[in-house]
Design an enzyme around this catalytic site. Sequence first.
Site, short mmCIF file in Angstrom:
data_model
loop_
_atom_site.label_atom_id
_atom_site.label_comp_id
_atom_site.label_asym_id
_atom_site.label_seq_id
_atom_site.Cartn_x
_atom_site.Cartn_y
_atom_site.Cartn_z
N LYS A 166 97.27 -13.71 99.47
CA LYS A 166 96.28 -13.16 98.53
C LYS A 166 96.31 -13.94 97.22
O LYS A 166 95.28 -14.34 96.68
CB LYS A 166 96.56 -11.69 98.24
CG LYS A 166 95.75 -11.15 97.05
CD LYS A 166 96.07 -9.71 96.72
CE LYS A 166 97.29 -9.49 95.90
NZ LYS A 166 97.12 -9.69 94.45
N ASN A 167 97.51 -14.19 96.70
CA ASN A 167 97.63 -14.78 95.35
C ASN A 167 97.38 -16.28 95.32
O ASN A 167 97.46 -16.89 94.26
CB ASN A 167 98.98 -14.41 94.75
CG ASN A 167 99.02 -12.93 94.40
OD1 ASN A 167 97.99 -12.25 94.44
ND2 ASN A 167 100.19 -12.43 94.08
N ARG A 174 94.34 -3.63 99.14
CA ARG A 174 94.08 -4.76 98.25
C ARG A 174 94.87 -6.00 98.66
O ARG A 174 94.46 -7.13 98.41
CB ARG A 174 94.45 -4.39 96.81
CG ARG A 174 93.63 -3.25 96.22
CD ARG A 174 93.89 -3.17 94.74
NE ARG A 174 93.75 -4.51 94.16
CZ ARG A 174 94.34 -4.85 93.00
NH1 ARG A 174 95.09 -3.98 92.36
NH2 ARG A 174 94.18 -6.07 92.52
N CYS A 201 96.69 -2.05 82.95
CA CYS A 201 97.12 -2.13 84.35
C CYS A 201 98.32 -1.21 84.54
O CYS A 201 99.11 -1.05 83.61
CB CYS A 201 97.51 -3.57 84.68
SG CYS A 201 98.26 -3.75 86.30
N ARG A 247 99.86 -6.47 80.24
CA ARG A 247 99.29 -7.70 80.83
C ARG A 247 98.20 -8.33 79.96
O ARG A 247 97.05 -8.47 80.39
CB ARG A 247 98.79 -7.45 82.24
CG ARG A 247 99.87 -6.92 83.17
CD ARG A 247 99.41 -6.77 84.58
NE ARG A 247 99.28 -8.05 85.28
CZ ARG A 247 98.92 -8.15 86.56
NH1 ARG A 247 98.66 -7.05 87.25
NH2 ARG A 247 98.83 -9.31 87.14
N ASP A 277 107.08 -9.24 92.78
CA ASP A 277 106.22 -8.60 93.78
C ASP A 277 106.98 -8.11 95.01
O ASP A 277 106.38 -7.53 95.91
CB ASP A 277 105.10 -9.57 94.21
CG ASP A 277 104.15 -9.88 93.06
OD1 ASP A 277 103.37 -10.84 93.19
OD2 ASP A 277 104.21 -9.18 92.03
C1 EPZ Z 1 100.36 -13.14 89.03
O1 EPZ Z 1 99.86 -12.28 88.00
C2 EPZ Z 1 100.21 -12.35 90.33
N1 EPZ Z 1 98.82 -12.00 90.54
C3 EPZ Z 1 101.04 -11.07 90.25
O2 EPZ Z 1 100.97 -10.42 91.51
C4 EPZ Z 1 102.49 -11.45 90.01
O3 EPZ Z 1 103.26 -10.28 89.84
C5 EPZ Z 1 102.60 -12.30 88.72
O4 EPZ Z 1 101.75 -13.46 88.82
C6 EPZ Z 1 104.02 -12.79 88.48
O5 EPZ Z 1 104.50 -13.49 89.56
C7 EPZ Z 1 98.01 -12.90 91.16
O6 EPZ Z 1 98.37 -14.01 91.50
C8 EPZ Z 1 96.60 -12.46 91.42
P1 EPZ Z 1 101.71 -13.73 84.81
P2 EPZ Z 1 99.59 -12.85 86.52
O7 EPZ Z 1 100.64 -14.28 83.93
O8 EPZ Z 1 99.15 -14.26 86.60
C9 EPZ Z 1 102.81 -11.93 80.51
C10 EPZ Z 1 100.54 -8.65 93.01
O9 EPZ Z 1 101.21 -7.62 93.25
N2 EPZ Z 1 101.60 -12.61 79.99
O10 EPZ Z 1 102.61 -14.69 85.47
O11 EPZ Z 1 98.72 -11.88 85.83
C11 EPZ Z 1 102.49 -10.80 81.50
O12 EPZ Z 1 102.15 -9.62 80.84
C12 EPZ Z 1 100.34 -9.12 91.56
O13 EPZ Z 1 100.03 -9.37 93.88
C13 EPZ Z 1 101.35 -12.57 78.64
O14 EPZ Z 1 102.11 -12.00 77.86
O15 EPZ Z 1 101.07 -12.77 85.91
C14 EPZ Z 1 103.78 -10.71 82.31
O16 EPZ Z 1 104.69 -9.94 81.60
C15 EPZ Z 1 100.84 -8.13 90.56
N3 EPZ Z 1 100.24 -13.18 78.17
C16 EPZ Z 1 104.23 -12.16 82.36
O17 EPZ Z 1 103.57 -12.85 81.29
C17 EPZ Z 1 99.36 -13.85 79.01
O18 EPZ Z 1 98.35 -14.38 78.54
C18 EPZ Z 1 103.91 -12.88 83.67
O19 EPZ Z 1 102.56 -12.67 83.96
C19 EPZ Z 1 99.64 -13.88 80.39
C20 EPZ Z 1 100.78 -13.25 80.87
#
Ligand code: EPZ
Length: 429
Positions: free
Chosen positions: A22-23, A408, A126, A131, A316
């Site tokens: 998915k990701n 999902r 979320c 996020r 995850d």
């Molecule tokens: C991706 O989300 C995945 N989603 C998530 O999977 C996964 O948990 C996550 O990466 C971490 O591995 C998809 O690929 C669609 P991040 P993403 O940006 O990109 C903070 C699932 O269950 N952050 O790596 O949104 C954020 O809040 C989902 O399939 C900021 O602060 O995650 C988090 O604490 C859930 N500012 C950390 O960084 C930003 O601008 C990592 O988030 C962006 C992120």
Amino acid sequence: MDRIRIVGGHRLNGTIPISGAKNATLPLMIASLLTDEPLILENVPRLADVILLQRILGNHGVDLMIAGKRADTDPNSGRTIHLSAKQIVDTTAPYDMVSRMRASFWVVAPLLARMGEAKVSLPGGCAIGTRPVDLLIMALEKLGADIEIESGYVVAQAKRGLRGGRIEFPKVTVGGTHVALMAAALARGTTEIENAAREPEVSDVADCLNKMGAKISGAGTSRIVVEGVEKLHGATHSVLPDRIETGTYAMAVAMTGGDVVLQNARPELLMTALDVIRKAGATVTSTNEGIRIARNGSGIEPVEVTTEPFPGFPTDLQAQLMALVTRAKGTSHITETIFENRFMHVQELARLGARIRLYGDTATIEGVSRLRGAPVMATDLRASVSLVIAALAAEGETMVNRVYHLDRGFEKLEAKLNACGAQIERLSA
Ligand code: EPZ
């Protein structure tokens, strides 16, 4: 609303085909906006998020065709979809769509890179954490975009196109790295991305972009360099197998006992998680078909785990691991460092008889000898499947409510588990 009824106590034996990730599928579909030629994606899973993204991309003008299946095609193989953004007719992504699936916010990058403008709704809150998208916005500004936030929308402009720059992420962000890669691919000049995410899905996107004519090097490491090009062309790309689905079924087998082959799974995509599953008492073997997981006779051992960006233990899989060690012979500790509110499954697992205490970002799980079935509530995608894993080993019947969360991210979950001897059925409202 659909519910899932599970009668626990059955060991799992057989074969489970692992679907496309998915990701990886979501950012790959979004990358189709970068070119006016067709992008053909193979091994695409049938998931609610994919269907929703098809609609969102359609709004921007993407023609989408799902290739029919030849009779001799393996029924478990993913679909092939053709995406063609010959003409982008709208550069706005509305709130009612983006708020339903956060990853759709990433369309901001290809729209801005190709059209010089984008108006994309902020994703909103979320269940698993605040996020924010501040780092995604920072990355685009480093490439010369002018960005304003107006009435809940990110309004981005780059009238004379984006230009290469240096992006240093203060923390690892998967979405930020996807956005930086897609935008930099069409920017004038060179972009350096420091502290980039190393997730396999990022490498899969970079591979596909390079097939489309991009010049990306270093994907999979924390430093990526992108030489911008003027135009990208069409390509064909097969989505990599889902390492989170792989880890989920591996933990289900470790939970119930049994012997299962995870077909198409690639061990190198989740080495850390497989090590933890071994420590928990299961045997893990790489085979020609994929990965074989077995637990016979030996009990479940407690573990100490902290979630981290790749190649660390994936957040995850945190909920699924917690379900597994609820029946361990001792006390486990799991620390969640990526999302600040990713313990919603704790109270639901407690309804099945689990003993879990939370201290800040660490959960202490005292193993119990038996779980008992009960009605439980799914709260997010990964939490919902942790309840399924616990229910597979619980005595009696469990009813999992709000299973739309599962749809999902897990393709044909009931069919895959039933094929291995589980007793699980979906009850439609
Ligand atoms: C991706 O989300 C995945 N989603 C998530 O999977 C996964 O948990 C996550 O990466 C971490 O591995 C998809 O690929 C669609 P991040 P993403 O940006 O990109 C903070 C699932 O269950 N952050 O790596 O949104 C954020 O809040 C989902 O399939 C900021 O602060 O995650 C988090 O604490 C859930 N500012 C950390 O960084 C930003 O601008 C990592 O988030 C962006 C992120």
